[in-house]
Design an enzyme around this catalytic site. Structure first.
Site, PDB file in Angstrom:
ATOM      1  N   SER A  47      -7.063  -5.634  -6.036  1.00  0.00           N
ATOM      2  CA  SER A  47      -8.202  -6.299  -5.393  1.00  0.00           C
ATOM      3  C   SER A  47      -9.435  -6.179  -6.277  1.00  0.00           C
ATOM      4  O   SER A  47      -9.499  -5.327  -7.178  1.00  0.00           O
ATOM      5  CB  SER A  47      -8.473  -5.668  -4.031  1.00  0.00           C
ATOM      6  OG  SER A  47      -9.058  -4.392  -4.210  1.00  0.00           O
ATOM      7  N   GLU A 102     -12.020  -4.874  -5.430  1.00  0.00           N
ATOM      8  CA  GLU A 102     -12.558  -3.532  -5.169  1.00  0.00           C
ATOM      9  C   GLU A 102     -11.826  -2.460  -5.998  1.00  0.00           C
ATOM     10  O   GLU A 102     -12.366  -1.385  -6.255  1.00  0.00           O
ATOM     11  CB  GLU A 102     -12.427  -3.164  -3.682  1.00  0.00           C
ATOM     12  CG  GLU A 102     -13.346  -3.954  -2.754  1.00  0.00           C
ATOM     13  CD  GLU A 102     -12.948  -5.419  -2.586  1.00  0.00           C
ATOM     14  OE1 GLU A 102     -11.737  -5.724  -2.578  1.00  0.00           O
ATOM     15  OE2 GLU A 102     -13.858  -6.274  -2.500  1.00  0.00           O
ATOM     16  N   ASN A 103     -10.597  -2.752  -6.412  1.00  0.00           N
ATOM     17  CA  ASN A 103      -9.806  -1.749  -7.146  1.00  0.00           C
ATOM     18  C   ASN A 103     -10.400  -1.394  -8.515  1.00  0.00           C
ATOM     19  O   ASN A 103     -10.053  -0.373  -9.114  1.00  0.00           O
ATOM     20  CB  ASN A 103      -8.352  -2.200  -7.334  1.00  0.00           C
ATOM     21  CG  ASN A 103      -7.534  -2.157  -6.058  1.00  0.00           C
ATOM     22  OD1 ASN A 103      -6.608  -2.935  -5.875  1.00  0.00           O
ATOM     23  ND2 ASN A 103      -7.867  -1.240  -5.153  1.00  0.00           N
ATOM     24  N   ASP A 132       0.843  -1.203   0.000  1.00  0.00           N
ATOM     25  CA  ASP A 132       0.000   0.000   0.000  1.00  0.00           C
ATOM     26  C   ASP A 132       0.882   1.258   0.000  1.00  0.00           C
ATOM     27  O   ASP A 132       2.013   1.236   0.480  1.00  0.00           O
ATOM     28  CB  ASP A 132      -0.897  -0.039   1.239  1.00  0.00           C
ATOM     29  CG  ASP A 132      -2.091   0.893   1.114  1.00  0.00           C
ATOM     30  OD1 ASP A 132      -2.310   1.451   0.022  1.00  0.00           O
ATOM     31  OD2 ASP A 132      -2.787   1.083   2.121  1.00  0.00           O
ATOM     32  N   GLY A 133       0.308   2.339  -0.527  1.00  0.00           N
ATOM     33  CA  GLY A 133       0.974   3.636  -0.423  1.00  0.00           C
ATOM     34  C   GLY A 133       1.631   4.138  -1.707  1.00  0.00           C
ATOM     35  O   GLY A 133       2.305   5.173  -1.681  1.00  0.00           O
ATOM     36  N   ASN A 134       1.377   3.446  -2.816  1.00  0.00           N
ATOM     37  CA  ASN A 134       1.961   3.921  -4.085  1.00  0.00           C
ATOM     38  C   ASN A 134       1.449   5.321  -4.433  1.00  0.00           C
ATOM     39  O   ASN A 134       2.218   6.180  -4.886  1.00  0.00           O
ATOM     40  CB  ASN A 134       1.588   2.988  -5.241  1.00  0.00           C
ATOM     41  CG  ASN A 134       2.240   1.632  -5.129  1.00  0.00           C
ATOM     42  OD1 ASN A 134       3.172   1.455  -4.350  1.00  0.00           O
ATOM     43  ND2 ASN A 134       1.768   0.683  -5.912  1.00  0.00           N
ATOM     44  N   GLY A 135       0.138   5.517  -4.233  1.00  0.00           N
ATOM     45  CA  GLY A 135      -0.468   6.802  -4.573  1.00  0.00           C
ATOM     46  C   GLY A 135       0.097   7.930  -3.711  1.00  0.00           C
ATOM     47  O   GLY A 135       0.449   9.001  -4.217  1.00  0.00           O
ATOM     48  N   GLU A 153       0.930 -13.839  11.695  1.00  0.00           N
ATOM     49  CA  GLU A 153       1.350 -12.645  12.421  1.00  0.00           C
ATOM     50  C   GLU A 153       1.180 -11.457  11.480  1.00  0.00           C
ATOM     51  O   GLU A 153       1.414 -11.574  10.273  1.00  0.00           O
ATOM     52  CB  GLU A 153       2.831 -12.752  12.813  1.00  0.00           C
ATOM     53  CG  GLU A 153       3.136 -13.848  13.792  1.00  0.00           C
ATOM     54  CD  GLU A 153       2.537 -13.597  15.174  1.00  0.00           C
ATOM     55  OE1 GLU A 153       2.470 -12.422  15.594  1.00  0.00           O
ATOM     56  OE2 GLU A 153       2.122 -14.574  15.815  1.00  0.00           O
ATOM     57  N   ARG A 186       1.899  -5.079   6.066  1.00  0.00           N
ATOM     58  CA  ARG A 186       1.153  -4.042   5.354  1.00  0.00           C
ATOM     59  C   ARG A 186       1.938  -2.749   5.427  1.00  0.00           C
ATOM     60  O   ARG A 186       2.285  -2.284   6.518  1.00  0.00           O
ATOM     61  CB  ARG A 186      -0.243  -3.837   5.950  1.00  0.00           C
ATOM     62  CG  ARG A 186      -1.000  -2.769   5.171  1.00  0.00           C
ATOM     63  CD  ARG A 186      -2.467  -2.723   5.459  1.00  0.00           C
ATOM     64  NE  ARG A 186      -3.090  -1.816   4.496  1.00  0.00           N
ATOM     65  CZ  ARG A 186      -4.311  -1.908   4.022  1.00  0.00           C
ATOM     66  NH1 ARG A 186      -5.088  -2.882   4.422  1.00  0.00           N
ATOM     67  NH2 ARG A 186      -4.774  -1.035   3.147  1.00  0.00           N
TER      68      ARG A 186
HETATM   69  C1  FPP Z   1      -1.578   0.304  -3.446  1.00  0.00           C
HETATM   70  O1  FPP Z   1      -1.282   1.651  -3.450  1.00  0.00           O
HETATM   71  C2  FPP Z   1      -1.246  -0.306  -4.735  1.00  0.00           C
HETATM   72  C3  FPP Z   1      -2.138  -0.814  -5.626  1.00  0.00           C
HETATM   73  C4  FPP Z   1      -3.596  -0.869  -5.383  1.00  0.00           C
HETATM   74  C5  FPP Z   1      -1.725  -1.347  -6.939  1.00  0.00           C
HETATM   75  C6  FPP Z   1      -0.399  -2.043  -6.959  1.00  0.00           C
HETATM   76  C7  FPP Z   1      -0.068  -2.374  -8.332  1.00  0.00           C
HETATM   77  C8  FPP Z   1       1.166  -2.588  -8.758  1.00  0.00           C
HETATM   78  C9  FPP Z   1       2.343  -2.508  -7.844  1.00  0.00           C
HETATM   79  C10 FPP Z   1       1.382  -2.818 -10.216  1.00  0.00           C
HETATM   80  C11 FPP Z   1       1.066  -4.161 -10.801  1.00  0.00           C
HETATM   81  C12 FPP Z   1       1.515  -5.374 -10.087  1.00  0.00           C
HETATM   82  C13 FPP Z   1       2.533  -6.212 -10.411  1.00  0.00           C
HETATM   83  C14 FPP Z   1       2.658  -7.493  -9.647  1.00  0.00           C
HETATM   84  C15 FPP Z   1       3.531  -5.963 -11.449  1.00  0.00           C
HETATM   85  P1  FPP Z   1      -2.450   2.717  -3.467  1.00  0.00           P
HETATM   86  O2  FPP Z   1      -2.714   3.137  -4.857  1.00  0.00           O
HETATM   87  O3  FPP Z   1      -3.645   2.163  -2.744  1.00  0.00           O
HETATM   88  O4  FPP Z   1      -1.792   3.867  -2.640  1.00  0.00           O
HETATM   89  P2  FPP Z   1      -2.524   4.999  -1.758  1.00  0.00           P
HETATM   90  O5  FPP Z   1      -3.294   4.260  -0.677  1.00  0.00           O
HETATM   91  O6  FPP Z   1      -1.381   5.779  -1.205  1.00  0.00           O
HETATM   92  O7  FPP Z   1      -3.393   5.771  -2.685  1.00  0.00           O
END
Ligand code: FPP
Length: 238
Positions: free
Chosen positions: A64, A66-67, A19-22, A202, A183
């Site tokens: 997910s 939900e995504n 989590d946390g890419n955004g 765990e 997480r």
């Molecule tokens: C969570 O961050 C990340 C996701 C929902 C998507 C992750 C997808 C990838 C890493 C790309 C595809 C996967 C592979 C295996 C190559 P978020 O967008 O919920 O972050 P935020 O909560 O900060 O907005």
């Protein structure tokens, strides 16, 4: 120094909610997809570090059920990143003995991408250095409903149905349950991830955003796991 210590035990099966890419992207003034791109690049250093620690199964929550509710451009972008990642990384993953698996539903995903996922699984099926299981179009409740549906369809005798047999109908059939679930990015939620399989796992949460979760962060999580006493419902010392 904490990082000089080595974990005294490591999980056989580690699962991660990435989590946390955004937020990582926003904190740098970048578009969200740049965060997903950075998050994807991070996967390599983490599976490599897992191999070094002797972890045998790594499950990643990538998308997910939900995504799908996210803006269209973001969903399409994530699909594109997954496809490009398979194209670019597959030969090296295969050479390095990584066995790829998918958990979730392939239905709903574009045919071209589905085919690539199936081919990647087929190509790497005999590799045994580490299993990299990607949860994509995955939901824990949907998984359980799907399992029940197949149990009913195949006419399983209710008297024969126990937890071990039920597990065989899940996407994770044949894999042991996760020992540790990490997480990133600070939320303290399960978010429909491996809800059956995590009964005795765990949990470890860190505020670090996924693209910044590096080998040292993994090391810290493993040290914390080493300190936990897993009791599986028994008494201490049993
Ligand atoms: C969570 O961050 C990340 C996701 C929902 C998507 C992750 C997808 C990838 C890493 C790309 C595809 C996967 C592979 C295996 C190559 P978020 O967008 O919920 O972050 P935020 O909560 O900060 O907005």
């Amino acid at each position: 120094m904490e990082t000089a210590k080595q974990p005294t035990k490591v999980p056989h099966h580690l699962a991660i909610i990435m989590d946390g890419n955004g937020r990582w992207a926003r904190s740098r003034g970048l578009p969200r997809l740049a965060g997903h791109q950075a998050g994807t690049e991070n996967i390599r250093r983490i599976w490599e570090a897992c191999v070094e620690h002797g972890i045998k199964i790594l499950t990643l929550y990538a998308f997910s059920t939900e995504n799908w509710g996210r803006p269209n451009a973001e969903v399409r972008g994530i699909m594109r990143i997954l496809e490009q990642t398979i194209d670019r990384e597959l030969p090296e993953l295969h050479q390095n003995g990584v066995q790829l698996r998918h958990i979730g539903r392939l239905e709903g995903i574009a045919e071209g991408l589905r085919r690539k996922v199936r081919e990647a699984i087929e190509l790497t099926r005999h590799n045994d250095r580490i299993i990299l299981s990607v949860a994509f179009n995955y939901g824990g409740r949907a998984e359980i409903v799907y399992a029940v549906r197949r149990i009913v369809e195949t006419g399983v005798d209710p008297e024969q149905l126990d937890e071990a047999l039920f597990s065989q109908y899940l996407y994770t059939a044949g894999l042991p349950d996760p020992d540790l679930i990490i997480r990133t990015a600070g939320e303290l939620r399960v978010s429909n991830f491996l809800i059956w399989q995590s009964a005795y796992a765990e949990y470890y949460a860190t505020p670090t955003y996924w693209p910044d979760f590096d080998e040292e962060e993994l090391h810290k999580a493993l040290l914390e796991y080493s300190r936990r006493e897993r009791r599986f419902g028994l008494l201490s010392g049993d």
